[in-house]
Design a protein around this motif. Structure first.
Motif, PDB file in Angstrom:
ATOM      1  N   LEU A 100      22.263  49.981  34.986  1.00  0.00           N
ATOM      2  CA  LEU A 100      23.389  49.307  35.624  1.00  0.00           C
ATOM      3  C   LEU A 100      24.408  50.355  36.032  1.00  0.00           C
ATOM      4  CD1 LEU A 100      23.795  46.353  33.115  1.00  0.00           C
ATOM      5  CD2 LEU A 100      23.003  46.177  35.475  1.00  0.00           C
ATOM      6  N   THR A 101      24.736  50.401  37.321  1.00  0.00           N
ATOM      7  CA  THR A 101      25.756  51.312  37.821  1.00  0.00           C
ATOM      8  C   THR A 101      26.983  50.494  38.187  1.00  0.00           C
ATOM      9  OG1 THR A 101      24.082  52.829  38.659  1.00  0.00           O
ATOM     10  CG2 THR A 101      26.321  53.056  39.530  1.00  0.00           C
ATOM     11  N   PHE A 102      28.067  50.710  37.447  1.00  0.00           N
ATOM     12  CA  PHE A 102      29.279  49.919  37.612  1.00  0.00           C
ATOM     13  C   PHE A 102      30.229  50.560  38.613  1.00  0.00           C
ATOM     14  CE2 PHE A 102      29.142  46.744  34.192  1.00  0.00           C
ATOM     15  CZ  PHE A 102      28.080  47.220  33.437  1.00  0.00           C
ATOM     16  N   GLY A 103      30.808  49.741  39.483  1.00  0.00           N
ATOM     17  CA  GLY A 103      31.921  50.161  40.310  1.00  0.00           C
ATOM     18  C   GLY A 103      33.220  49.769  39.620  1.00  0.00           C
ATOM     19  N   LYS A 104      34.290  49.591  40.402  1.00  0.00           N
ATOM     20  CA  LYS A 104      35.579  49.220  39.818  1.00  0.00           C
ATOM     21  C   LYS A 104      35.710  47.716  39.631  1.00  0.00           C
ATOM     22  CE  LYS A 104      38.351  53.158  41.257  1.00  0.00           C
ATOM     23  NZ  LYS A 104      39.599  53.602  41.900  1.00  0.00           N
ATOM     24  N   GLY A 105      34.906  46.934  40.337  1.00  0.00           N
ATOM     25  CA  GLY A 105      34.934  45.491  40.161  1.00  0.00           C
ATOM     26  C   GLY A 105      36.162  44.823  40.753  1.00  0.00           C
ATOM     27  N   THR A 106      36.234  43.509  40.553  1.00  0.00           N
ATOM     28  CA  THR A 106      37.358  42.688  40.997  1.00  0.00           C
ATOM     29  C   THR A 106      38.090  42.136  39.788  1.00  0.00           C
ATOM     30  OG1 THR A 106      36.273  41.976  43.038  1.00  0.00           O
ATOM     31  CG2 THR A 106      38.061  40.588  42.216  1.00  0.00           C
ATOM     32  N   LEU A 107      39.379  42.401  39.704  1.00  0.00           N
ATOM     33  CA  LEU A 107      40.196  41.852  38.627  1.00  0.00           C
ATOM     34  C   LEU A 107      40.625  40.446  39.014  1.00  0.00           C
ATOM     35  CD1 LEU A 107      41.792  42.064  35.986  1.00  0.00           C
ATOM     36  CD2 LEU A 107      43.670  43.060  37.310  1.00  0.00           C
ATOM     37  N   LEU A 108      40.135  39.455  38.282  1.00  0.00           N
ATOM     38  CA  LEU A 108      40.484  38.064  38.542  1.00  0.00           C
ATOM     39  C   LEU A 108      41.608  37.630  37.619  1.00  0.00           C
ATOM     40  CD1 LEU A 108      39.966  35.322  39.919  1.00  0.00           C
ATOM     41  CD2 LEU A 108      38.361  34.831  38.047  1.00  0.00           C
ATOM     42  N   THR A 109      42.693  37.176  38.218  1.00  0.00           N
ATOM     43  CA  THR A 109      43.811  36.606  37.466  1.00  0.00           C
ATOM     44  C   THR A 109      43.771  35.092  37.642  1.00  0.00           C
ATOM     45  OG1 THR A 109      45.145  38.579  37.865  1.00  0.00           O
ATOM     46  CG2 THR A 109      46.315  36.569  37.208  1.00  0.00           C
ATOM     47  N   VAL A 110      43.870  34.359  36.540  1.00  0.00           N
ATOM     48  CA  VAL A 110      43.876  32.901  36.585  1.00  0.00           C
ATOM     49  C   VAL A 110      45.242  32.410  36.134  1.00  0.00           C
ATOM     50  CG1 VAL A 110      42.795  30.778  35.759  1.00  0.00           C
ATOM     51  CG2 VAL A 110      41.408  32.836  36.120  1.00  0.00           C
ATOM     52  N   ASN A 111      45.913  31.695  37.018  1.00  0.00           N
ATOM     53  CA  ASN A 111      47.246  31.172  36.718  1.00  0.00           C
ATOM     54  C   ASN A 111      47.170  29.773  36.117  1.00  0.00           C
ATOM     55  OD1 ASN A 111      48.558  33.452  37.947  1.00  0.00           O
ATOM     56  ND2 ASN A 111      48.026  32.559  39.930  1.00  0.00           N
ATOM     57  N   PRO A 112      47.977  29.518  35.093  1.00  0.00           N
ATOM     58  CA  PRO A 112      47.952  28.191  34.457  1.00  0.00           C
ATOM     59  C   PRO A 112      48.566  27.128  35.365  1.00  0.00           C
ATOM     60  CG  PRO A 112      49.561  29.616  33.392  1.00  0.00           C
ATOM     61  CD  PRO A 112      48.839  30.464  34.401  1.00  0.00           C
TER      62      PRO A 112
END
Lengths: 112, 113
Positions: A100-112
């Motif tokens: 598995l070669t990881f990049g930086k990915g997507t940071l998901l923020t979930v608002n209440p």
């Protein structure tokens, strides 16, 4: 290795669907598309994977474009616990060393 | 369900010291991996193993050594710790198939001062 491109960050509201995109225009016919996520201060965890057809499991759905140059991870109803970094990873099935070669990915923020 | 277990969880080392990060899995997986993750970055592969007695370098192997004498264990050795090795280290394991998932440990947070 084929590369993936993901947005740095996305935001969603709780209980709404989330569509996380991933571009992989140089994907080869033998590359599998894997998604992992990493919750804060934890190791990555598997979410879903696919090759050509759309896939569903208890966590999410994976929609793969017909030309396979992009895919979308779908969380049907986001919860606060889904706040994490999501990684889209291509894994080549043409050999025997599966890494598995990881990049930086997507940071998901979930608002209440 | 133990899965992949890493020890220790936290460690502070002085420059030049050595240590071994332990990783063990109870799923009879052939493949095992060591990654490091620097702040705000994705994981980078250090070393991996496709079975007992077989290891190979990943993207960032310098300053580390590994061994794989059993299927269950895959220790990572730091011989001369340097500040650049301050990071969070993750061990993972999987079956030898592209269509299967990898399981990760909870990580070891290492600080070199």
């Amino acid at each position: 290795d084929a590369k993936t491109t993901q947005p740095n960050s996305m935001e969603s509201n709780e209980e709404e669907p989330v569509h996380l995109p991933c571009n992989h225009s140089t994907i080869s016919g033998t590359d599998y598309i894997h998604w992992y996520r990493q919750l804060p201060s934890q190791g990555p965890e598997y979410v879903i994977h696919g090759l050509t057809s759309n896939v569903n499991n208890r966590m999410a759905s994976l929609a793969i474009a017909e030309d396979r140059k992009s895919s979308t991870l779908i969380l049907h109803r986001a919860t606060l616990r889904d706040a994490a970094v999501y990684y889209c990873i291509l894994m080549w099935s043409g050999g025997s060393n599966y890494k598995l070669t990881f990049g930086k990915g997507t940071l998901l923020t979930v608002n209440p | 369900n133990a899965g992949v277990t890493q020890t220790p969880k936290f460690r502070i080392l002085k420059i030049g010291q050595s240590m071994t990060l332990q990783c063990t899995q109870d799923m009879n997986h052939n493949y095992m991996y060591w990654y490091r993750q620097d702040p705000g970055m994705g994981l980078k592969l250090i070393y991996y193993s496709v079975g007992a007695g077989i290891t190979d370098k990943g993207e960032v192997p310098n300053g580390y050594n590994v061994s794989r004498s059993t299927t269950e264990d895959f220790p990572l050795r730091l011989e001369l710790a340097a500040p650049s090795q301050t990071s969070v280290y993750f061990c993972a394991s999987s079956y030898p198939s592209v269509g299967t998932e990898a399981f990760f440990g909870q990580g070891t947070r290492l600080t070199v001062v």
